[in-house]
Design a protein around this motif. Sequence first.
Motif, short mmCIF file in Angstrom:
data_model
loop_
_atom_site.label_atom_id
_atom_site.label_comp_id
_atom_site.label_asym_id
_atom_site.label_seq_id
_atom_site.Cartn_x
_atom_site.Cartn_y
_atom_site.Cartn_z
N THR A 1 0.84 -1.51 0.17
CA THR A 1 0.02 0.17 0.33
C THR A 1 0.85 0.74 0.07
OG1 THR A 1 -0.16 0.14 2.79
CG2 THR A 1 -2.17 -0.94 0.88
N ALA A 2 2.32 1.30 0.40
CA ALA A 2 2.73 2.36 0.38
C ALA A 2 3.66 2.35 -1.11
CB ALA A 2 4.06 2.12 1.19
N ASN A 3 3.21 1.98 -2.76
CA ASN A 3 3.79 1.61 -3.34
C ASN A 3 2.89 3.12 -4.71
OD1 ASN A 3 4.66 1.85 -6.24
ND2 ASN A 3 5.62 -0.07 -5.68
N VAL A 4 3.11 4.06 -4.63
CA VAL A 4 2.92 5.01 -4.84
C VAL A 4 2.26 5.42 -6.83
CG1 VAL A 4 4.92 6.94 -6.08
CG2 VAL A 4 2.87 8.00 -4.98
N TRP A 5 3.05 3.83 -7.53
CA TRP A 5 2.61 3.64 -8.27
C TRP A 5 1.32 1.73 -9.27
CZ3 TRP A 5 4.26 7.16 -11.63
CH2 TRP A 5 5.65 8.08 -11.42
N TYR A 6 1.56 1.75 -7.88
CA TYR A 6 0.33 0.92 -7.60
C TYR A 6 -1.33 1.80 -7.10
CZ TYR A 6 4.31 -2.79 -7.07
OH TYR A 6 4.82 -3.84 -6.92
N SER A 7 -1.18 2.19 -6.52
CA SER A 7 -2.27 2.84 -5.85
C SER A 7 -3.05 3.84 -6.72
CB SER A 7 -1.93 4.46 -4.60
OG SER A 7 -0.86 5.51 -5.36
N LEU A 8 -1.76 4.72 -7.89
CA LEU A 8 -1.98 5.67 -9.08
C LEU A 8 -2.86 4.80 -10.15
CD1 LEU A 8 -2.01 7.79 -10.79
CD2 LEU A 8 0.49 7.31 -11.56
N ARG A 9 -2.15 3.80 -10.23
CA ARG A 9 -3.00 2.75 -11.73
C ARG A 9 -4.79 2.15 -11.20
NH1 ARG A 9 -0.72 -0.59 -14.90
NH2 ARG A 9 -0.02 1.49 -15.56
N GLU B 1 -6.09 10.44 -4.40
CA GLU B 1 -6.07 11.39 -3.06
C GLU B 1 -4.65 10.88 -1.65
OE1 GLU B 1 -9.76 11.19 -1.50
OE2 GLU B 1 -10.53 12.91 -2.89
N LYS B 2 -4.98 8.87 -1.77
CA LYS B 2 -3.18 8.31 -1.30
C LYS B 2 -2.44 8.48 -2.01
CE LYS B 2 -7.34 5.19 0.72
NZ LYS B 2 -7.89 3.52 0.47
N THR B 3 -2.22 8.37 -3.17
CA THR B 3 -1.39 8.43 -3.81
C THR B 3 -0.76 10.09 -3.95
OG1 THR B 3 -1.89 7.28 -5.56
CG2 THR B 3 -0.53 8.65 -6.55
N LEU B 4 -1.68 11.03 -3.75
CA LEU B 4 -0.55 11.73 -3.79
C LEU B 4 -0.20 12.35 -2.17
CD1 LEU B 4 -3.06 14.73 -5.94
CD2 LEU B 4 -1.03 14.07 -6.12
N ALA B 5 -1.33 11.19 -0.47
CA ALA B 5 -0.45 11.48 0.45
C ALA B 5 1.09 11.41 0.55
CB ALA B 5 -1.49 11.19 0.96
N LEU B 6 1.13 9.96 -0.56
CA LEU B 6 2.33 9.48 -0.96
C LEU B 6 2.69 9.86 -1.12
CD1 LEU B 6 1.07 5.48 -1.52
CD2 LEU B 6 2.03 6.36 0.80
N ASN B 7 2.81 10.83 -2.16
CA ASN B 7 4.07 11.47 -3.31
C ASN B 7 3.16 12.69 -3.61
OD1 ASN B 7 5.54 13.16 -4.74
ND2 ASN B 7 6.34 11.08 -6.15
N PRO B 8 3.41 13.57 -3.27
CA PRO B 8 2.81 14.93 -3.62
C PRO B 8 2.70 15.34 -4.62
CG PRO B 8 3.77 15.72 -1.45
CD PRO B 8 3.91 13.88 -1.62
#
Length: 588
Positions: free
Chosen positions: A97-105, A124-131
């Motif tokens: 769940t900490a992988n930004v590319w996984y949440s983005l996809r 929103e989770k993606t941007l929280a991981l990497n704004p």
Amino acid sequence: MLVAPTAFAKKTEPVAPTGERKPVSERKRQEQIYFFHEGKKRATFGDIDNAAYCFRRAIKSDPYCDACYYELASLAAAGKQLDEALSYSRSAYVLDTANVWYSLRLAQLLALAGKLELAASYYEKTLALNPKLQEAYGELLLIYDKQGEYDKGVKTIALYQQNFGVDEVSLFSKQGFLFKQGKVKEAIAEAKTLTEMYPSEQQHWLLLAELYGADGADSLSLKAMGSAKTLDSTSVKYLLGMSDYYRRVSDFDSYFATLHSLFSSKAMPAITKLQMLEFLLQFPAIEQSYVTTIDSLYSLARVPYSYAVELTYSKFLIQTQRVNRAIGTLKLMTERGAYDAYLLDVIKNKQASKFFAGYALESVAYYEGWSLFFDLLISAQAWANVLTEADTYAGIFPNQYRPFYFKGLAYFQQKNYGEAIRFWQQAERAAGTSDTAFCAQLYASLGDAFFIQKEYSKADKYFTRSLKLQPNNILVLNNYAYYLSLRKTKLKKALAMSKAAVEAEPDNATYLDTYGWILYEMGDYAEAKKIFQRAMVNGGNEEPVILEHYGDVLHALKELSNAHIYWERAREKGNKSPELLEKLKRKE
């Protein structure tokens, strides 16, 4: 060489395990690494089936291979297999769940599936991981806009500007969200910043002018338009902005002069011309004052030929009381379409036609043009033309019931009831039961025709079928009730139906006449008189049949002199029936 089945042909796709992660043996780990890299290599060369096989094989060695699920999601998405792509993408995300590319996809796939609210949560989770993941902002803002969550949109833009600075895209987006929130002055402030940062961009000055106009600041709007004019006084966008300004301040002479410049411009898109002409149809009072000017706009818009423009032009002719010209225009339009191979191909094959992209809207306009053409011919009672055009229509739009209905209507109006029934029954067979409103109308028409032919059992059958589909159709309720009263049968049923019609329209003289006449046939003359008195004050005193009926009621009540007065009025209004003339000869 690997031999694999179709990429996603398995009934059961691998799903990431839940619970505590279990270690795998070194041999399994090495197998997983080999098949993962083999899958990446084959995917690079476009060997999708074997790539998918490799990633699945890697998962079999190590069910916790999150990257394998991610790659499978990519392959499935590329193959437009959205359900499989979502399943794999969820598995990858669950495992990391900490992988930004996984949440983005996962967010992108959910958006593609139309699950916008859920997609927004993963963006929103993606941007929280990497704004600083720039591509996520635009996609999230599109969802907020579609969902009407403008406040969230403004906050997301603020986060974007915090990470990337204030730029043209963010300013433009922010003013849009603020305007949709009703915060016009704040939107104006953003637009002013746009013009300050990008003074040579005409579109920003035009936007500022539009926002000033929405805020009622016409002088500031005109000033902003002046700045736009210095950049390019001939651009379509500038002229459109000026036309909007002139319309807003009710300077219609300048408005139409600007429209003439626009319509004369080769850069003006044909679809924009059509939209402006359709917009003008909403203001018939203005059209009446500028008929000649608008005629000149149509002259410019009608070249090259467009069925959509011809339809709009016909509506304009009708609104300006030039119905015969509208009929002529539609006649030429329908004739042209009958020999337009591209149009006919779209009508026949719809989306399968190779001309669909260019003729989709045109085919819709052509179909609507036929409907309007028939409406005008029917209003003009041009029954011979209706018969001819119905045959032409049937050749262009086969397997439809409308031509049969129109021909039946024409024959009915020509008092050829046998032919009317024949064509209406053909319409009945062609229509089936899918179009409830049409069937209800058709059954009522057949009821009328069979009553006139004195085939009363068939008339009753069709009126009953019509009312079963539309129990509250007051026109059918009234007509059927009146026919029953003329036959002096089922008068209680007739009274109930007529009463329903009168309650729906208590000031309708025709419905009151039916109700009063049924009471007369039932012998309730006193109540019938009250109903006819209501009919008289609602226009019945101008209707020959209603006047005769009222005279009959008065005669039944022994008010003989008054009865003769109303019979005489009926004769003066054009009632020359033998029955009425016989009543007038009575000496009592």
